[in-house]
Design a protein around this motif. Structure first.
Motif, PDB file in Angstrom:
ATOM      1  N   LEU A 313       0.861  -1.184   0.000  1.00  0.00           N
ATOM      2  CA  LEU A 313       0.000   0.000   0.000  1.00  0.00           C
ATOM      3  C   LEU A 313       0.893   1.229   0.000  1.00  0.00           C
ATOM      4  N   LEU A 314       0.725   2.063  -1.009  1.00  0.00           N
ATOM      5  CA  LEU A 314       1.524   3.276  -1.156  1.00  0.00           C
ATOM      6  C   LEU A 314       0.638   4.479  -0.862  1.00  0.00           C
ATOM      7  N   ILE A 315       0.925   5.174   0.234  1.00  0.00           N
ATOM      8  CA  ILE A 315       0.248   6.432   0.548  1.00  0.00           C
ATOM      9  C   ILE A 315       1.138   7.524  -0.013  1.00  0.00           C
ATOM     10  N   ARG A 316       0.639   8.257  -0.961  1.00  0.00           N
ATOM     11  CA  ARG A 316       1.564   8.978  -1.836  1.00  0.00           C
ATOM     12  C   ARG A 316       1.061  10.309  -2.360  1.00  0.00           C
ATOM     13  N   ASP A 317       1.992  11.050  -3.010  1.00  0.00           N
ATOM     14  CA  ASP A 317       1.633  12.207  -3.813  1.00  0.00           C
ATOM     15  C   ASP A 317       1.947  11.878  -5.269  1.00  0.00           C
ATOM     16  N   SER A 318       2.013  12.893  -6.127  1.00  0.00           N
ATOM     17  CA  SER A 318       2.133  12.650  -7.563  1.00  0.00           C
ATOM     18  C   SER A 318       3.481  12.082  -7.983  1.00  0.00           C
ATOM     19  N   TYR A 319       4.500  12.175  -7.127  1.00  0.00           N
ATOM     20  CA  TYR A 319       5.792  11.579  -7.475  1.00  0.00           C
ATOM     21  C   TYR A 319       5.660  10.071  -7.689  1.00  0.00           C
ATOM     22  N   GLU A 332       2.802  -8.394  -6.468  1.00  0.00           N
ATOM     23  CA  GLU A 332       1.540  -8.965  -6.952  1.00  0.00           C
ATOM     24  C   GLU A 332       0.468  -7.887  -7.024  1.00  0.00           C
ATOM     25  N   GLU A 333       0.457  -7.014  -6.014  1.00  0.00           N
ATOM     26  CA  GLU A 333      -0.500  -5.899  -6.004  1.00  0.00           C
ATOM     27  C   GLU A 333       0.189  -4.654  -5.435  1.00  0.00           C
ATOM     28  N   VAL A 334      -0.024  -3.520  -6.100  1.00  0.00           N
ATOM     29  CA  VAL A 334       0.388  -2.217  -5.592  1.00  0.00           C
ATOM     30  C   VAL A 334      -0.860  -1.346  -5.522  1.00  0.00           C
ATOM     31  N   HIS A 335      -1.186  -0.885  -4.323  1.00  0.00           N
ATOM     32  CA  HIS A 335      -2.359  -0.034  -4.117  1.00  0.00           C
ATOM     33  C   HIS A 335      -1.861   1.378  -3.824  1.00  0.00           C
ATOM     34  N   LEU A 336      -2.289   2.338  -4.619  1.00  0.00           N
ATOM     35  CA  LEU A 336      -1.858   3.727  -4.442  1.00  0.00           C
ATOM     36  C   LEU A 336      -3.021   4.552  -3.918  1.00  0.00           C
ATOM     37  N   LEU A 337      -2.837   5.108  -2.736  1.00  0.00           N
ATOM     38  CA  LEU A 337      -3.885   5.862  -2.047  1.00  0.00           C
ATOM     39  C   LEU A 337      -3.406   7.295  -1.862  1.00  0.00           C
ATOM     40  N   ASP A 338      -4.210   8.250  -2.295  1.00  0.00           N
ATOM     41  CA  ASP A 338      -3.855   9.668  -2.204  1.00  0.00           C
ATOM     42  C   ASP A 338      -4.748  10.346  -1.164  1.00  0.00           C
ATOM     43  N   PRO A 339      -4.197  10.737  -0.010  1.00  0.00           N
ATOM     44  CA  PRO A 339      -5.022  11.323   1.062  1.00  0.00           C
ATOM     45  C   PRO A 339      -5.708  12.628   0.671  1.00  0.00           C
ATOM     46  N   ARG A 340      -5.260  13.270  -0.399  1.00  0.00           N
ATOM     47  CA  ARG A 340      -5.922  14.500  -0.827  1.00  0.00           C
ATOM     48  C   ARG A 340      -7.321  14.223  -1.352  1.00  0.00           C
ATOM     49  N   TYR A 342      -8.750  10.636  -0.995  1.00  0.00           N
ATOM     50  CA  TYR A 342      -9.269   9.403  -0.392  1.00  0.00           C
ATOM     51  C   TYR A 342      -9.426   9.627   1.104  1.00  0.00           C
ATOM     52  N   ARG A 343     -10.625   9.441   1.633  1.00  0.00           N
ATOM     53  CA  ARG A 343     -10.917   9.850   3.010  1.00  0.00           C
ATOM     54  C   ARG A 343     -11.085   8.680   3.982  1.00  0.00           C
ATOM     55  N   TYR A 344     -10.854   7.461   3.531  1.00  0.00           N
ATOM     56  CA  TYR A 344     -11.062   6.288   4.366  1.00  0.00           C
ATOM     57  C   TYR A 344      -9.814   5.992   5.190  1.00  0.00           C
ATOM     58  N   SER A 345      -9.961   5.192   6.262  1.00  0.00           N
ATOM     59  CA  SER A 345      -8.843   4.842   7.122  1.00  0.00           C
ATOM     60  C   SER A 345      -7.814   4.008   6.360  1.00  0.00           C
ATOM     61  N   ALA A 346      -6.555   4.464   6.362  1.00  0.00           N
ATOM     62  CA  ALA A 346      -5.493   3.735   5.671  1.00  0.00           C
ATOM     63  C   ALA A 346      -5.185   2.417   6.363  1.00  0.00           C
ATOM     64  N   SER A 347      -5.185   2.398   7.699  1.00  0.00           N
ATOM     65  CA  SER A 347      -4.885   1.155   8.419  1.00  0.00           C
ATOM     66  C   SER A 347      -5.976   0.117   8.186  1.00  0.00           C
ATOM     67  N   LYS A 348      -7.245   0.553   8.140  1.00  0.00           N
ATOM     68  CA  LYS A 348      -8.328  -0.388   7.847  1.00  0.00           C
ATOM     69  C   LYS A 348      -8.233  -0.899   6.420  1.00  0.00           C
ATOM     70  N   TYR A 349      -7.910  -0.003   5.507  1.00  0.00           N
ATOM     71  CA  TYR A 349      -7.772  -0.418   4.112  1.00  0.00           C
ATOM     72  C   TYR A 349      -6.691  -1.485   3.986  1.00  0.00           C
ATOM     73  N   ALA A 350      -5.572  -1.276   4.657  1.00  0.00           N
ATOM     74  CA  ALA A 350      -4.482  -2.247   4.593  1.00  0.00           C
ATOM     75  C   ALA A 350      -4.910  -3.598   5.136  1.00  0.00           C
ATOM     76  N   ALA A 351      -5.652  -3.585   6.254  1.00  0.00           N
ATOM     77  CA  ALA A 351      -6.096  -4.840   6.858  1.00  0.00           C
ATOM     78  C   ALA A 351      -7.117  -5.556   5.980  1.00  0.00           C
ATOM     79  N   ASP A 370       1.039  19.577   3.229  1.00  0.00           N
ATOM     80  CA  ASP A 370      -0.209  18.829   3.051  1.00  0.00           C
ATOM     81  C   ASP A 370      -0.956  18.722   4.380  1.00  0.00           C
ATOM     82  N   ARG A 371      -2.175  19.251   4.422  1.00  0.00           N
ATOM     83  CA  ARG A 371      -2.980  19.214   5.638  1.00  0.00           C
ATOM     84  C   ARG A 371      -3.944  18.028   5.655  1.00  0.00           C
ATOM     85  N   ASN A 372      -3.807  17.133   4.709  1.00  0.00           N
ATOM     86  CA  ASN A 372      -4.679  15.962   4.653  1.00  0.00           C
ATOM     87  C   ASN A 372      -4.074  14.751   5.349  1.00  0.00           C
ATOM     88  N   LEU A 373      -2.797  14.805   5.720  1.00  0.00           N
ATOM     89  CA  LEU A 373      -2.162  13.648   6.317  1.00  0.00           C
ATOM     90  C   LEU A 373      -2.715  13.320   7.719  1.00  0.00           C
TER      91      LEU A 373
END
Length: 379
Positions: A313-319, A332-340, A342-351, A370-373
């Protein structure tokens, strides 16, 4: 100066202003400037309340400034004139020979420390290891190229502070990029007209991330990864080109290295899954060519490779848009989540999605602003 000549100058000036006003009225308003890569101001709606508090007049001023005839040409001429006069900073951008480098301002309100604390809290709540990688911008890696006396916030000191976070694994992007700072193989590690790292810079970032994950031996040499010999575009004029008004530098080249065959890419741009790709070739015909990587900003993107191993799980910006294709080669899987977005819990998403690790990968300038972190603290 004679009276006749003074009158002539006054009349000429009035005719000139009148001509510009008529030209402005006759020309249709533009919605967007491709050169500046932004939406232009439109004429504001009138109300007595807006007139009273001054917002209407401010809107009119912004409208005339944005819709001024030949605005793009005038901004370029202004920058060229300032260069001749010895200026080296243009709207927060330094002209450094044949490259533009964005100045990094100090963070405000202690936001940088708050964001580090949010990453620590994510590590406490997550059931898998959490990694933090902060990508220094060209202002740090190419500090010696900045004009003499130019100011730019000390990113290296902040990265050293981030490396000390307890419970969080560290990704050393700084050393990886410093080691190749002068490399001119292919297109270099940063674009000359944009703030992002290039495909080559992203490759070295990929190698650093894989090393931190304990999988450094899986990283092939650049020549083994590069599937295309020619750039996909030689006309990239990035955000710094737009921001600075410096429009005389040669455009950048963009390269796609990784083949898409065998990969499945799914994008959630509007809440629904849609088939996508590592590259959106349509963007190569637009101003924002960097968005050709993954199709640009989006809340969530998932890349699957049946021949890969592990889920990241990659919590990321545009880089990460240009980093992700390399990760897709090995996971096998790369999940890219942008907090700007995506508003769901990152820890729950990972689980819920069986992630093996979480990597927070941000450029330093974005991380400290970034004030979304704060959303990382959701449990």
């Amino acid at each position: 100066m004679t009276t006749r000549y003074s009158r002539f100058l006054a009349a000429f000036f009035c005719v000139f202003l009148g001509g510009l006003l008529a030209w402005h009225v006759l020309l249709p308003d533009r919605d967007r400037s491709d050169v500046e890569n932004r939406t232009l101001a439109q004429f504001p709606e009138f109300s007595w309340e807006d007139l009273k508090d001054g917002s209407f007049t401010e809107g009119v001023e912004a409208y005339f400034a944005d819709q001024f005839p030949l605005r793009d040409q005038w901004t370029g001429l202004k920058a060229r004139t300032e260069q001749v006069l010895g200026k080296r900073e243009f709207n927060g951008v330094y002209l450094c020979g044949d490259a533009l480098i964005a100045k990094v301002e100090p963070p405000k309100d202690g936001l940088e420390e708050k964001n580090l604390s949010y990453v620590s809290r994510l590590a406490e709540s997550a059931e898998v290891p959490v990694y933090l990688g902060l990508i220094p911008s060209a202002a740090e890696i190419w500090r010696d190229r900045l004009p003499k006396g130019a100011e730019s916030w000390d990113q290296a000191a902040f990265i050293a502070r981030a490396a000390e976070l307890e419970g969080v694994e560290f990704v050393d992007f700084l050393t990886a990029l410093r080691d190749h700072a002068e490399e001119r193989t292919w297109e270099g590690i940063f674009y000359r007209t944009d703030h992002h790292w290039t495909t080559l810079g992203a490759y070295y970032g990929y190698a650093a991330l894989m090393e931190a994950l304990g999988r450094g031996e899986e990283v092939p040499e650049p020549e083994a990864v590069k599937a295309r010999d020619l750039p996909v575009s030689n006309g990239f004029q990035g955000t710094l080109y737009s921001q600075s008004g410096i429009h005389w530098l040669e455009p950048d080249s963009i390269e796609f290295w990784v083949e898409e065959s065998g990969l499945t890419v799914t994008s959630w741009r509007d809440g629904m899954p849609k088939e996508a790709g590592l590259y959106d070739w349509d963007y190569l015909g637009k101003k924002d060519k960097y968005s050709a990587f993954l199709g640009g900003n989006q809340p969530l993107c998932v890349i699957k490779n049946p021949e890969g191993e592990g889920k990241l799980l990659l919590i990321r910006d545009s880089y990460a848009d240009s980093l992700a294709p390399f990760l897709a080669l090995r996971f096998e899987e790369v999940h890219l989540l942008d907090p700007r977005y995506y508003r769901y819990s990152a820890s729950k998403y990972a689980a819920e999605n069986g992630m093996d690790a979480i990597a927070v990968v941000y450029s330093v300038p974005n991380f400290i602003t970034d004030r979304n972190l704060v959303l990382l603290t959701q449990s």
